[in-house]
Structure formats: C-alpha cells, structure tokens
Write an enzyme that holds these catalytic residues in place. Structure first.
Site, PDB file in Angstrom:
ATOM      1  N   LYS A 192       0.823  -1.215   0.000  1.00 37.99           N
ATOM      2  CA  LYS A 192       0.000   0.000   0.000  1.00 37.99           C
ATOM      3  C   LYS A 192       0.858   1.268   0.000  1.00 37.99           C
ATOM      4  O   LYS A 192       2.081   1.197   0.197  1.00 37.99           O
ATOM      5  CB  LYS A 192      -0.908  -0.032   1.236  1.00 37.99           C
ATOM      6  CG  LYS A 192      -1.944  -1.139   1.213  1.00 37.99           C
ATOM      7  CD  LYS A 192      -2.826  -1.034   2.450  1.00 37.99           C
ATOM      8  CE  LYS A 192      -3.897  -2.104   2.465  1.00 37.99           C
ATOM      9  NZ  LYS A 192      -4.806  -1.920   3.624  1.00 37.99           N
ATOM     10  N   ARG A 240       2.911  -5.781   9.715  1.00 37.58           N
ATOM     11  CA  ARG A 240       2.102  -4.659  10.234  1.00 37.58           C
ATOM     12  C   ARG A 240       2.574  -4.233  11.618  1.00 37.58           C
ATOM     13  O   ARG A 240       2.568  -3.054  11.951  1.00 37.58           O
ATOM     14  CB  ARG A 240       0.630  -5.057  10.240  1.00 37.58           C
ATOM     15  CG  ARG A 240      -0.001  -5.052   8.842  1.00 37.58           C
ATOM     16  CD  ARG A 240      -1.308  -5.817   8.810  1.00 37.58           C
ATOM     17  NE  ARG A 240      -2.080  -5.560   7.590  1.00 37.58           N
ATOM     18  CZ  ARG A 240      -3.137  -6.275   7.231  1.00 37.58           C
ATOM     19  NH1 ARG A 240      -3.551  -7.287   7.985  1.00 37.58           N
ATOM     20  NH2 ARG A 240      -3.790  -5.980   6.126  1.00 37.58           N
ATOM     21  N   GLU A 293      -9.166 -12.007  -6.557  1.00 41.77           N
ATOM     22  CA  GLU A 293      -8.291 -10.828  -6.486  1.00 41.77           C
ATOM     23  C   GLU A 293      -7.114 -10.925  -7.459  1.00 41.77           C
ATOM     24  O   GLU A 293      -6.683  -9.923  -8.026  1.00 41.77           O
ATOM     25  CB  GLU A 293      -7.807 -10.640  -5.043  1.00 41.77           C
ATOM     26  CG  GLU A 293      -8.968 -10.269  -4.125  1.00 41.77           C
ATOM     27  CD  GLU A 293      -8.580 -10.147  -2.654  1.00 41.77           C
ATOM     28  OE1 GLU A 293      -7.416 -10.404  -2.299  1.00 41.77           O
ATOM     29  OE2 GLU A 293      -9.465  -9.779  -1.859  1.00 41.77           O
ATOM     30  N   TYR A 337     -12.899  -3.290  -2.421  1.00 38.59           N
ATOM     31  CA  TYR A 337     -13.384  -2.977  -1.076  1.00 38.59           C
ATOM     32  C   TYR A 337     -14.915  -2.933  -1.041  1.00 38.59           C
ATOM     33  O   TYR A 337     -15.493  -2.151  -0.271  1.00 38.59           O
ATOM     34  CB  TYR A 337     -12.761  -1.664  -0.584  1.00 38.59           C
ATOM     35  CG  TYR A 337     -11.284  -1.780  -0.252  1.00 38.59           C
ATOM     36  CD1 TYR A 337     -10.802  -2.781   0.598  1.00 38.59           C
ATOM     37  CD2 TYR A 337     -10.357  -0.887  -0.777  1.00 38.59           C
ATOM     38  CE1 TYR A 337      -9.448  -2.901   0.896  1.00 38.59           C
ATOM     39  CE2 TYR A 337      -8.998  -0.993  -0.472  1.00 38.59           C
ATOM     40  CZ  TYR A 337      -8.563  -2.002   0.367  1.00 38.59           C
ATOM     41  OH  TYR A 337      -7.222  -2.117   0.673  1.00 38.59           O
ATOM     42  N   PHE A 386     -15.663   5.476   6.446  1.00 37.99           N
ATOM     43  CA  PHE A 386     -14.258   5.719   6.142  1.00 37.99           C
ATOM     44  C   PHE A 386     -13.889   5.371   4.705  1.00 37.99           C
ATOM     45  O   PHE A 386     -12.738   5.558   4.300  1.00 37.99           O
ATOM     46  CB  PHE A 386     -13.344   4.953   7.114  1.00 37.99           C
ATOM     47  CG  PHE A 386     -13.557   3.465   7.140  1.00 37.99           C
ATOM     48  CD1 PHE A 386     -13.038   2.654   6.149  1.00 37.99           C
ATOM     49  CD2 PHE A 386     -14.288   2.872   8.160  1.00 37.99           C
ATOM     50  CE1 PHE A 386     -13.238   1.276   6.161  1.00 37.99           C
ATOM     51  CE2 PHE A 386     -14.487   1.497   8.185  1.00 37.99           C
ATOM     52  CZ  PHE A 386     -13.959   0.699   7.178  1.00 37.99           C
ATOM     53  N   ASN A 402      -1.783   0.283   7.031  1.00 37.49           N
ATOM     54  CA  ASN A 402      -1.294  -1.005   7.546  1.00 37.49           C
ATOM     55  C   ASN A 402      -0.443  -1.779   6.536  1.00 37.49           C
ATOM     56  O   ASN A 402      -0.410  -3.004   6.538  1.00 37.49           O
ATOM     57  CB  ASN A 402      -2.463  -1.844   8.080  1.00 37.49           C
ATOM     58  CG  ASN A 402      -3.425  -2.282   7.003  1.00 37.49           C
ATOM     59  OD1 ASN A 402      -3.276  -1.917   5.833  1.00 37.49           O
ATOM     60  ND2 ASN A 402      -4.406  -3.082   7.372  1.00 37.49           N
ATOM     61  N   HIS A 423      -2.166  -5.261   1.806  1.00 38.06           N
ATOM     62  CA  HIS A 423      -3.392  -6.045   1.699  1.00 38.06           C
ATOM     63  C   HIS A 423      -2.983  -7.461   1.333  1.00 38.06           C
ATOM     64  O   HIS A 423      -2.033  -7.653   0.578  1.00 38.06           O
ATOM     65  CB  HIS A 423      -4.315  -5.507   0.601  1.00 38.06           C
ATOM     66  CG  HIS A 423      -5.365  -6.516   0.211  1.00 38.06           C
ATOM     67  ND1 HIS A 423      -6.542  -6.655   0.911  1.00 38.06           N
ATOM     68  CD2 HIS A 423      -5.370  -7.488  -0.745  1.00 38.06           C
ATOM     69  CE1 HIS A 423      -7.232  -7.665   0.383  1.00 38.06           C
ATOM     70  NE2 HIS A 423      -6.549  -8.177  -0.620  1.00 38.06           N
ATOM     71  N   ARG A 430      -0.964 -14.253   5.598  1.00 40.60           N
ATOM     72  CA  ARG A 430      -1.729 -13.551   6.663  1.00 40.60           C
ATOM     73  C   ARG A 430      -0.987 -13.648   8.000  1.00 40.60           C
ATOM     74  O   ARG A 430      -1.024 -12.709   8.791  1.00 40.60           O
ATOM     75  CB  ARG A 430      -3.146 -14.130   6.784  1.00 40.60           C
ATOM     76  CG  ARG A 430      -4.030 -13.966   5.554  1.00 40.60           C
ATOM     77  CD  ARG A 430      -4.586 -12.595   5.319  1.00 40.60           C
ATOM     78  NE  ARG A 430      -5.552 -12.139   6.284  1.00 40.60           N
ATOM     79  CZ  ARG A 430      -6.399 -11.133   6.093  1.00 40.60           C
ATOM     80  NH1 ARG A 430      -6.414 -10.459   4.931  1.00 40.60           N
ATOM     81  NH2 ARG A 430      -7.226 -10.752   7.026  1.00 40.60           N
ATOM     82  N   THR A 440      -5.298  -7.005  10.893  1.00 42.14           N
ATOM     83  CA  THR A 440      -5.607  -5.751  10.190  1.00 42.14           C
ATOM     84  C   THR A 440      -5.149  -4.526  10.969  1.00 42.14           C
ATOM     85  O   THR A 440      -4.562  -3.604  10.401  1.00 42.14           O
ATOM     86  CB  THR A 440      -7.138  -5.654   9.946  1.00 42.14           C
ATOM     87  OG1 THR A 440      -7.568  -6.864   9.337  1.00 42.14           O
ATOM     88  CG2 THR A 440      -7.481  -4.478   9.057  1.00 42.14           C
TER      89      THR A 440
HETATM   90  P1  DAT Z   1      -7.553  -6.861   5.872  1.00 41.32           P
HETATM   91  O1  DAT Z   1      -6.805  -5.824   5.065  1.00 41.32           O
HETATM   92  O2  DAT Z   1      -6.746  -7.334   7.061  1.00 41.32           O
HETATM   93  O3  DAT Z   1      -8.095  -7.996   5.042  1.00 41.32           O
HETATM   94  P2  DAT Z   1     -10.288  -5.807   5.930  1.00 41.32           P
HETATM   95  O4  DAT Z   1     -10.564  -6.589   4.672  1.00 41.32           O
HETATM   96  O5  DAT Z   1     -11.258  -5.936   7.066  1.00 41.32           O
HETATM   97  O6  DAT Z   1      -8.821  -6.128   6.502  1.00 41.32           O
HETATM   98  O7  DAT Z   1     -10.188  -4.275   5.561  1.00 41.32           O
HETATM   99  C1  DAT Z   1      -9.621  -3.880   4.366  1.00 41.32           C
HETATM  100  C2  DAT Z   1      -8.981  -2.540   4.529  1.00 41.32           C
HETATM  101  O8  DAT Z   1      -9.953  -1.555   4.821  1.00 41.32           O
HETATM  102  C3  DAT Z   1      -7.979  -2.483   5.665  1.00 41.32           C
HETATM  103  O9  DAT Z   1      -6.730  -3.001   5.285  1.00 41.32           O
HETATM  104  C4  DAT Z   1      -7.991  -1.008   5.948  1.00 41.32           C
HETATM  105  C5  DAT Z   1      -9.414  -0.595   5.681  1.00 41.32           C
HETATM  106  N1  DAT Z   1     -10.212  -0.555   6.912  1.00 41.32           N
HETATM  107  C6  DAT Z   1     -10.826  -1.590   7.523  1.00 41.32           C
HETATM  108  N2  DAT Z   1     -11.459  -1.190   8.642  1.00 41.32           N
HETATM  109  C7  DAT Z   1     -11.202   0.147   8.743  1.00 41.32           C
HETATM  110  C8  DAT Z   1     -11.545   1.177   9.680  1.00 41.32           C
HETATM  111  N3  DAT Z   1     -12.302   0.892  10.768  1.00 41.32           N
HETATM  112  N4  DAT Z   1     -11.095   2.434   9.444  1.00 41.32           N
HETATM  113  C9  DAT Z   1     -10.350   2.721   8.352  1.00 41.32           C
HETATM  114  N5  DAT Z   1      -9.990   1.807   7.427  1.00 41.32           N
HETATM  115  C10 DAT Z   1     -10.405   0.542   7.620  1.00 41.32           C
HETATM  116 MG    MG Z   2      -9.617  -8.097   3.645  1.00 44.17          MG
END
Ligand code: DAT
Ligand code: MG
Length: 154
Positions: A9, A102, A126, A49, A57, A112, A115, A85, A91
């Site tokens: 990222k 991370r 993906e 996403y 957000f 973080n 991805h 992972r 996350t």
């Molecule tokens: P991961 O990247 O561990 O698979 P995720 O799929 O739940 O996690 O979320 C994808 C991305 O979205 C994450 O890397 C950052 C963003 N994100 C998730 N929850 C968030 C939040 N509460 N505030 C801001 N960004 C968030």
């Molecule tokens: Mg995810």
C-alpha cells in the site's frame, strides 16, 4: 501450491519498505509469480473494497489507496493464503505483534502496509482483478548460465 494476492500500500511505497516487505516473503520461501506497480482506479477499488463501500471511512480509504502507486504481488507457496496472513499480522497494526509486517511498520487499521487475500476463493478473484493471465508466470526456481557462455557481442 497456492497463489495469493498481496498489495503493498501507499504507506509501504512512500515509507521505502517495498524491498523489506518483499524480502520477508522471499526469505519465507514464497515465489513471486507476478509483480506490477500502478495507481488503483476508482472502479477497481470499489470492487476490491465492496464489503466496505457503505462504511463512513470508505472515501478516506480510497484517497489513501490512490495517494501513491501501489505494488501488486502474486505470491506462491504451500498454504500461501494463510502463511501470508500470518507474516503480515492482523488488520489493526496496533494489535499486530512485533516481527509481523504490520506490527513492525504499520500505523493503524487503514495505514497497515499491505493487503493480502483472506481465503483461497478471494485469492482467485483478487488475482484476476489485478493481473491479466499473461502477467502471471510459472517457472522453475533455478537458472542456467548458457547465455553468458556465448561469444561476446562486439
Ligand atoms: P484486511 O486488510 O486485514 O483484510 P479488511 O478486509 O477488514 O482487513 O479491511 C480492508 C482494509 O480496509 C484495511 O486493510 C484497511 C481498511 N479498513 C478496515 N477497517 C477500517 C476502519 N475501521 N477504518 C479505516 N480503514 C479501515
Ligand atoms: Mg480483507
């Protein structure tokens, strides 16, 4: 063998951690089957996403993901999805242990570093999303020196 999708990222790219993060995956035995740099467009981010589209957000997440180019990697190993992972940690960077990507370099939930696909089903989706078929390579992890032993070109 499994292949999984990793995105390095903007905080990884701008923070000059691309080499360090790739080194961790290579040292862990992953094969790089594909690698490319690009700024993800609005459409691809909405797809990627989709589960977060309704979250307040989301606009910040989209702006963050477009703030620099990202690097997409297709990484192969046994149990690649789960192993990646584990190497990156959870996350929320604040909850990630030292020694995880991370935990060592991330700031929070959004900033973080990486991805990574969270299941084999999502990895397949993906990988298709970010790589054309001819951008993914199958190759043996050894090389020959035949070309070097050819006559020098003057
Ligand atoms: P991961 O990247 O561990 O698979 P995720 O799929 O739940 O996690 O979320 C994808 C991305 O979205 C994450 O890397 C950052 C963003 N994100 C998730 N929850 C968030 C939040 N509460 N505030 C801001 N960004 C968030
Ligand atoms: Mg995810």
């Amino acid at each position: 063998m499994e292949t999984t999708l990793v995105l390095l990222k903007p905080d990884c790219v701008a923070g000059r951690k691309v080499g360090e993060v790739i080194k961790r995956f290579e040292d862990a035995g992953f094969q790089i089957r594909g690698a490319k740099m690009f700024v993800p467009g609005a459409e691809i981010l909405k797809e990627h996403y989709a589960h977060l589209l309704a979250k307040p957000f989301f606009p910040d997440l989209e702006a963050f993901m477009q703030s620099t180019p990202v690097v997409a990697l297709a990484l192969a190993s046994e149990n690649a999805v789960e192993r990646v992972r584990t190497i990156i940690g959870p996350t929320d960077s604040k909850k990630a242990d030292p020694g995880t990507v991370r935990g060592d370099f991330g700031v929070d939930v959004m900033v973080n570093i990486v991805h990574a696909s969270d299941s084999n089903e999502n990895a397949a989706i993906e990988l298709k999303r970010f790589f054309a078929p001819d951008e993914l390579f199958d190759y043996a992890m050894h090389y020959t020196t035949t070309a070097r032993s050819a006559e020098p070109v003057h």
